[in-house]
Design an enzyme around this catalytic site. Sequence first.
Site, mmCIF file in Angstrom:
data_model
loop_
_atom_site.group_PDB
_atom_site.id
_atom_site.type_symbol
_atom_site.label_atom_id
_atom_site.label_comp_id
_atom_site.label_asym_id
_atom_site.label_seq_id
_atom_site.Cartn_x
_atom_site.Cartn_y
_atom_site.Cartn_z
ATOM 1 C CG HIS A 107 -2.146 -0.816 1.062
ATOM 2 N ND1 HIS A 107 -3.264 -0.411 0.371
ATOM 3 C CD2 HIS A 107 -2.421 -2.073 1.501
ATOM 4 C CE1 HIS A 107 -4.179 -1.362 0.396
ATOM 5 N NE2 HIS A 107 -3.700 -2.373 1.077
ATOM 6 C CE LYS A 165 -6.046 13.933 0.426
ATOM 7 N NZ LYS A 165 -6.195 12.749 -0.400
ATOM 8 N NE ARG A 166 -2.230 7.931 6.681
ATOM 9 C CZ ARG A 166 -1.014 7.928 6.168
ATOM 10 N NH1 ARG A 166 0.007 8.406 6.864
ATOM 11 N NH2 ARG A 166 -0.786 7.428 4.974
ATOM 12 C CE LYS A 212 -2.120 10.525 3.168
ATOM 13 N NZ LYS A 212 -2.628 9.789 1.989
ATOM 14 C CB THR A 241 -10.218 5.218 -1.054
ATOM 15 O OG1 THR A 241 -9.863 5.513 0.305
ATOM 16 C CG2 THR A 241 -9.533 3.933 -1.487
ATOM 17 C CE LYS A 247 -13.839 6.319 0.915
ATOM 18 N NZ LYS A 247 -12.956 6.346 2.100
#
Length: 818
Positions: A357, A545-546, A551, A653, A657
């Site tokens: 992942h 998100k985390r 990111k 993901t 969504k």
Amino acid sequence: MKEIHTTVEIREALKDKLQRHFGRDADTATQKQIYRAACSVLRDIMTEQWMEHHCDEPGHEEKEVIYLSMEFLPGTSLRNNLFNMDLTDMFNEALEQLGFELEELQEMEPDAGLGNGGLGRLASCYLDALATQRIFGHGMSICYEYGIFKQRIVDGRQTELPDDWLTLGDVWLVHKDDEAEEVRFGGKLEEQWTADGKLKVTHKGYTTVVALPRDMLITGYDSPLLNTLRLWESTSPITIDMKLFAEGKYLQSMEEKHMAEVISKILYPEDAHREGKLLRMKQQYFFISASMQYLVKKHFRQYGTLDNFQDKLAIHINDTHPTMAIPELIRIFVDDYEMDWEDAWNKVRQCVSYTNHTVMPEALECWPEELFRETLPRIHSLILEINRRQHVRLLKNYPNQESLLSEMAIITQGQIRMANLCVESAHTVNGVSELHSQIIRSQLFPGFAKETPELFTSVTNGIAYRRWLCQANPKLCKLIEELIGPGFRKDAAELSQLRKYADDESVLFRLGEIKKDNKINLASYVAETMGVRLNIDSIFDVQVKRLHEYKRQLLNLIHILHLYLRIKEDPNADIYPRTFVFAAKSAAGYYMAKEIIRLANSISGMLEKDPAVRDRLRVVFLENYSVSLSERIMPAAEVSEQISLAGKEASGTGNMKLMINGALTLGTLDGANVEIHRQVGDDNMFLFGMRVEEVEALMLKGSYSPWNLMHSDPDLSAILRVLSGKIDGARFTEVFHSLTSGDHKNSDAYYILQDFASYKDAQHKIDKTYRDPNHWNRMSLNNIAGSGLFSADRAVLEYAQNIWHVQPMANGDSDADL
């Protein structure tokens, strides 16, 4: 219990639960009591259905999937299970007749504290899809008492509190203490050769921890099949040391019990110190050992042999945390069932598969060998043997290639590399997007890819789209059903039919009105929880998100500072009003991520206090990001920020969504953004930033200078001047230096300043595009139409066909063993 099919029967069952469990009737019951009663009645119905399709009788021939994951993130269960079983209206009517509101009960339910982020949510999506597709499959993990943590923002800083989700969430768990397993830690090994020339290993002097199973039933949409998520709770076989207690050593008398129970207390304990590493190691082995022992015993009980073990079970390792399933299975086969090594190894190779992942080094687990040997001596000895056999094979096949041997080694320089153990042992290894799958072949495991290229494949992630569309966004779901019929509820590919309405202005208008209603709903939540009033007519720009530096939430924040400076310089600047929505948890020990959270909140405070800016530019940081919170945010989002550095995000993901809810992606060509781009094209998303090959070239060049870049770009210079000073009374020196100081390897490690100009241009394009509602809504419709690819149903069927080699339950099947 008889089957329940009518509103009257559900109402009577609720009354019976209240009376028998709480000694109350509907007039005197509390909200919590009626909530528990409703969940209990629903669980009874689910159990009844589960028993129709699962039994412990020998002879069941279906192959099962065992999905091992350190975390699952199922969200709340009441709404989801009622929806999947088409019981929402009946329960709603029955509760109304008793004077209660189903929606109020659903709002009470805590999210199950079993996961942290995308990894756990993906695992739960796949359990949903397995049941929906009528594939026998079960998740296995730990029953965390306090989850990861409950996030509170205090003075702009993340504060971690215990997430006591079991106070109400335990109603979904079935206790099966008679299926407990014992797990061994520590001790010593004794080896001796038997008369028939076999090496017998005896484990002595170990400490025992008891694993107690708690099963959560998992429903699928419109499916007769229910699967399970088995969660293990830790305890000690010794509840109290009476001798110590009699001596007045009360705390010491309970120490062994408490030390055992710590294992299942909290997900991902901080591991910056030895004790944290030790606890994480124990957690992983605890749930793996209990799960593997249970599976082998159950199989042997059912078939009377292990000869067909690999034909009846597909054991899937979700990231590296469950890797110890490999040596643990070998231990059970060799030590407990006296199987030859080759037979044991072949069985493991045939039934184990692995999903990688991440390409981030810190997420590719390595254990200090000394600590591992001390804690898990038998497992260590088995990994040594796997490593030895690998070394012999590679020496034979690749003589004089020491770098290759070192790269592929499982044990090297005092570290045990779990990802390499997975790839060495699994029959299939997959990435989670096309780009990520290419990267793991070329950069992460090139030696393995050279030796066995057929080992690697790709399965792009998918989401439980019915949750994010049908449940979270019912108005949009209703519109889609009016336009193309209900088939999309079972087959997400049918969403592509929406494209024929791309030029229908009445449809586009209704789509815009639904989005506005969802924005109003989110704004009401923000006003209620934060006391902040949002401008409904502003662009809702969302990054949820985390929190991790790769990111690049920081890129978003420095652009917000850019917009702020433009307005301050020219109050009449033509900037469309924006509301930036953030939600993210940082790992408790991740200092820089927590500083970025503090920065976001300080920028929010600065904007809020400035009357010249706050109605045009607003930042809200929603605390305690969870599945339930994301169900509020996704339908209201208009811009989906997917801005990680190209090559760093495996898939994502959240992007899926947001897409299915009509948000437009602002993103790099990273992770599943590549597939999103393929689905919708340049005209329906906002791409920016370097491509993977450009990032790699810049890294190889080794001369990147953010300092020079800052001084050559007036906008960046102005932004960084603000960042170097005080923002809402707070300083962010470390954040500033992370972008501008140090050598090129450490300064601006994720190329935020390099990608800023491109990001700024893309944001400017969003500003201009949004002013044409028809154009924007057409882009939104095209995104919804292109989102069907990202269904977890599709992903699970790909796993089933290409990796697990399992078949869906045939119509009419009623016998399957759990």
